[in-house]
Design a protein around this motif. Structure first.
Motif, short mmCIF file in Angstrom:
data_model
loop_
_atom_site.label_atom_id
_atom_site.label_comp_id
_atom_site.label_asym_id
_atom_site.label_seq_id
_atom_site.Cartn_x
_atom_site.Cartn_y
_atom_site.Cartn_z
N GLY A 259 0.79 -1.43 -0.04
CA GLY A 259 -0.03 -0.07 -0.05
C GLY A 259 0.91 1.27 0.26
O GLY A 259 0.95 2.10 -1.08
N GLU A 283 -5.85 -1.10 2.52
CA GLU A 283 -6.76 -2.47 2.20
C GLU A 283 -6.31 -3.14 1.08
O GLU A 283 -5.88 -2.50 0.00
CB GLU A 283 -8.19 -2.18 2.39
CG GLU A 283 -8.68 -1.30 1.25
CD GLU A 283 -10.14 -1.02 1.14
OE1 GLU A 283 -10.84 -1.54 2.07
OE2 GLU A 283 -10.74 0.00 0.57
N ASN A 285 -3.87 -4.91 -0.18
CA ASN A 285 -2.48 -4.81 -0.94
C ASN A 285 -1.87 -5.85 -0.69
O ASN A 285 -2.00 -6.94 0.30
CB ASN A 285 -1.60 -3.81 -0.29
CG ASN A 285 -2.35 -2.18 -0.37
OD1 ASN A 285 -2.51 -1.80 -1.57
ND2 ASN A 285 -3.07 -1.70 0.55
N GLY A 308 2.91 -7.50 0.07
CA GLY A 308 1.58 -7.25 0.94
C GLY A 308 1.54 -6.60 2.22
O GLY A 308 0.34 -6.79 2.59
N GLY A 310 0.50 -3.57 4.25
CA GLY A 310 -0.34 -2.26 4.09
C GLY A 310 0.57 -1.25 4.00
O GLY A 310 0.41 -0.05 3.24
N ASN A 331 -4.88 -6.77 3.91
CA ASN A 331 -3.47 -6.90 3.44
C ASN A 331 -2.74 -8.30 3.39
O ASN A 331 -2.80 -8.95 4.73
CB ASN A 331 -2.47 -5.78 4.00
CG ASN A 331 -3.21 -4.39 3.86
OD1 ASN A 331 -3.32 -3.79 2.65
ND2 ASN A 331 -3.76 -3.87 4.84
N ASN A 359 -5.75 -9.10 8.06
CA ASN A 359 -4.49 -8.82 7.86
C ASN A 359 -3.67 -10.24 7.81
O ASN A 359 -3.91 -11.05 8.92
CB ASN A 359 -3.44 -8.01 8.24
CG ASN A 359 -4.21 -6.63 8.08
OD1 ASN A 359 -4.34 -6.07 6.62
ND2 ASN A 359 -4.74 -5.86 9.11
#
Length: 574
Positions: A259, A283, A285, A308, A310, A331, A359
């Protein structure tokens, strides 16, 4: 005579301090071309009006790229000056080549440069009194009740191998508002096997870009407001910062690698960085976005060629952080990873009224040099296997190549230096991650460090699917101290469902009891923890059982806490 000279001096000093007269520039589809040194253009860009006829008319430009590209060889100078305002109407507006080969009838964009260098040059800096502004046309009404209205955003997008459609390297005293920043393709860079397909990087180039927004150590006094940054192959926002950067009502989503990544790939440290992240969301990612569409076509973790986080940071980082009313969710690795905050002495951290859930790694995470740290009125749902199962609104195959669930085996890791302090108060933690709090000391001793842990609810669930990921029967572990912390001040906490935690704990006001949230679910499958209601039922033992804390004057939803008596434990106040 002396009085007259003094008066003249003051007059000219005041005149010099006033902001220079600023221009407003307009972009609209019915505008005209810009003049160059070789050709007369149709419009000067300085009127919110369509082009009619003739040359050098007082009307809008018909292409966003005319702001810095007059279509002559190697020209990359902005036509605007510092302190000016740009209003972009209509859209979507392409940045980069117009064609997969960079050639075609009448095509002259990006002369003298390949597609990766087609992004805008450094935006002319404003001043503290008068910022340069790049605005979508609905900037004045872009949000309602504190939420961005996506239907009002003006879209810019990168394509045909562009590096970034919004280059904010060196941006100083610049406001960017009411924009959607995205791409128009669904080939991917990160993930193995690549689904749906890898991007073709040689001509004819696929219609992709790499990163949504780029910053560097010269970027400061930057405002991003009402922004939707999504669908990029790499990062939504990438690079270090050099001062204050504020994101208000930003949604950074579905970017293939991460992100917001403060690592530019060379671990360049931020300089005097202050990051304000308010009423914003990071969000999905580590997931590649379908195009057209808004969902994830494929997601990957680190073991499958993805990334990945965030939010990610490099080693050697010192970053002052203020996060309020923000969301970190779905994420594929950590939601908020500030774990590499390992340098500097002026890196305070404050996270308030925020939430993390779904997550693949930890929820909130920070390093030892993020000090002092304040973590209050937050909600952390440590359901780190959530993306292993179907999620409403996503295709059934979104997680076909996703792994690394509960990758760090903890829900909330944070660290200390000698003399460091953490205030951890009035939070609600719901988790089945193998360890709840993973706490370390990065010096030889933290004998003079202090953890204040008050008014928190920690609810653990036993999830047998974590047993091969570091979990054990009996629920998640509670506190794991890798080294001793000298001063631990605990009181008025409620623990339930944690493995190995014995009551009475020996700390005042603490109890091991069911917190009795409203509609508190039993855990049988991942979806059971979706939309967890953290409000307290009338019979909850957390009601009125908290210690009064002047530092936490209101709850997660902004409701005032009582000044005396009736102080609830957890993130919400009855």
């Amino acid at each position: 005579m002396i009085l007259r000279r003094t008066a003249l001096f003051l007059f000219f000093a005041l005149l010099a301090s006033l902001p220079l007269s600023a221009e407003t520039w307009y972009i609209r589809h019915d505008g005209g071309t810009r003049s160059s040194k070789e050709h007369a253009g149709q419009c000067d860009g300085k009127a919110d009006a369509p082009y009619r006829k003739g040359a050098n008319q007082h009307c809008a430009f018909n292409d966003y790229r005319y702001l810095w590209d007059d279509q002559t060889y190697n020209n990359d100078a902005w036509v605007i000056a510092g302190g000016d305002t740009v209003i972009i109407r209509g859209g979507p507006w392409r940045v980069g080549w117009d064609a997969a080969t960079g050639k075609g009838a009448g095509y002259t964009w990006c002369l003298g440069g390949g597609t990766s260098s087609c992004s805008n040059p450094v935006i002319p800096s404003g001043t503290a009194a008068q910022h340069t502004r790049i605005l979508g046309e609905n900037y004045a009404t872009c949000s309602h009740d504190g939420t961005t209205d996506r239907s009002k955003l003006t879209q810019i997008f990168g394509g045909f191998g562009l590096w970034t459609p919004l280059n904010l390297k060196g941006a100083q005293y610049v406001d960017v508002e009411c924009l959607e920043v995205t791409r128009h393709s669904q080939c991917i860079f990160f993930g193995d096997p690549p689904n749906p397909a890898p991007c073709n990087r040689s001509t004819p180039v696929d219609d992709y870009d790499s990163d949504g927004v780029i910053t560097d150590v010269h970027t400061h006094d930057l405002l991003l407001q009402d922004m939707w940054i999504h669908g990029h192959l790499g990062r939504g926002i990438k690079g270090p910062i050099g001062g204050i950067v504020t994101c208000t009502r930003c949604d950074i989503a579905y970017n293939g690698a991460a992100g917001w990544d403060f690592d530019d790939g060379n671990a360049t440290a931020s300089v005097n960085g202050v990051w304000n992240f308010n009423y914003s969301t990071i969000e999905w990612n580590g997931c590649n976005q379908a195009y057209p569409g808004t969902g994830a076509i494929s997601c990957y973790g680190q073991s499958n060629g993805g990334y990945g986080d965030g939010v990610g940071t490099p080693m050697g980082m010192c970053l002052a952080v203020n996060i309020d009313h923000s969301n970190f969710s779905y994420n594929t690795q950590d939601g908020l990873d500030l774990g590499h905050g390992d340098k500097g002495n002026n890196c305070p951290l404050k996270i308030t009224n925020s939430i993390a859930y779904g997550n693949g790694g930890g929820s909130f995470k920070w390093g030892a040099n993020e000090n002092p740290a304040v973590f209050t009125n937050n909600i952390a749902i440590g359901n780190c296997r959530r993306m292993s199962e179907p999620i409403p609104g996503q295709p059934s195959t979104y997680n076909a190549h996703l792994a690394d669930f509960c990758r760090a085996e903890d829900a909330l890791p944070f660290d200390f230096r000698q003399g460091g302090t953490v205030l951890f108060a009035n939070n609600t933690i719901v988790t089945y991650a193998p360890t709840t709090f993973d706490i370390d000391c990065w010096d030889a001793s933290c004998s003079n460090s202090t953890l204040i842990f008050k008014n928190n609810i920690v609810l653990g669930y036993d999830n047998p699917k974590t047993y091969n990921l570091g979990g054990k029967p009996g629920g998640p572990g509670g506190f794991y101290f890798q080294k001793p912390i000298g001063h631990i001040v605990r009181s008025n906490n409620i623990f339930y469902g944690l493995r190995g935690l014995h009551c009475p704990t020996g700390h005042p006001g603490e109890r091991c009891d069911d917190p009795k949230f409203v509609s508190q679910p039993h855990f049988n499958s991942e979806k059971d923890l979706d939309n967890f209601n953290v409000h307290l039922s009338p019979s909850s033992p957390a009601r009125g059982a908290g210690a009064t804390l002047p530092e936490v004057g209101s709850d997660y939803e902004g409701k005032p806490r009582p000044s005396a008596g009736g102080y609830d434990i957890g993130a919400t106040q009855n």
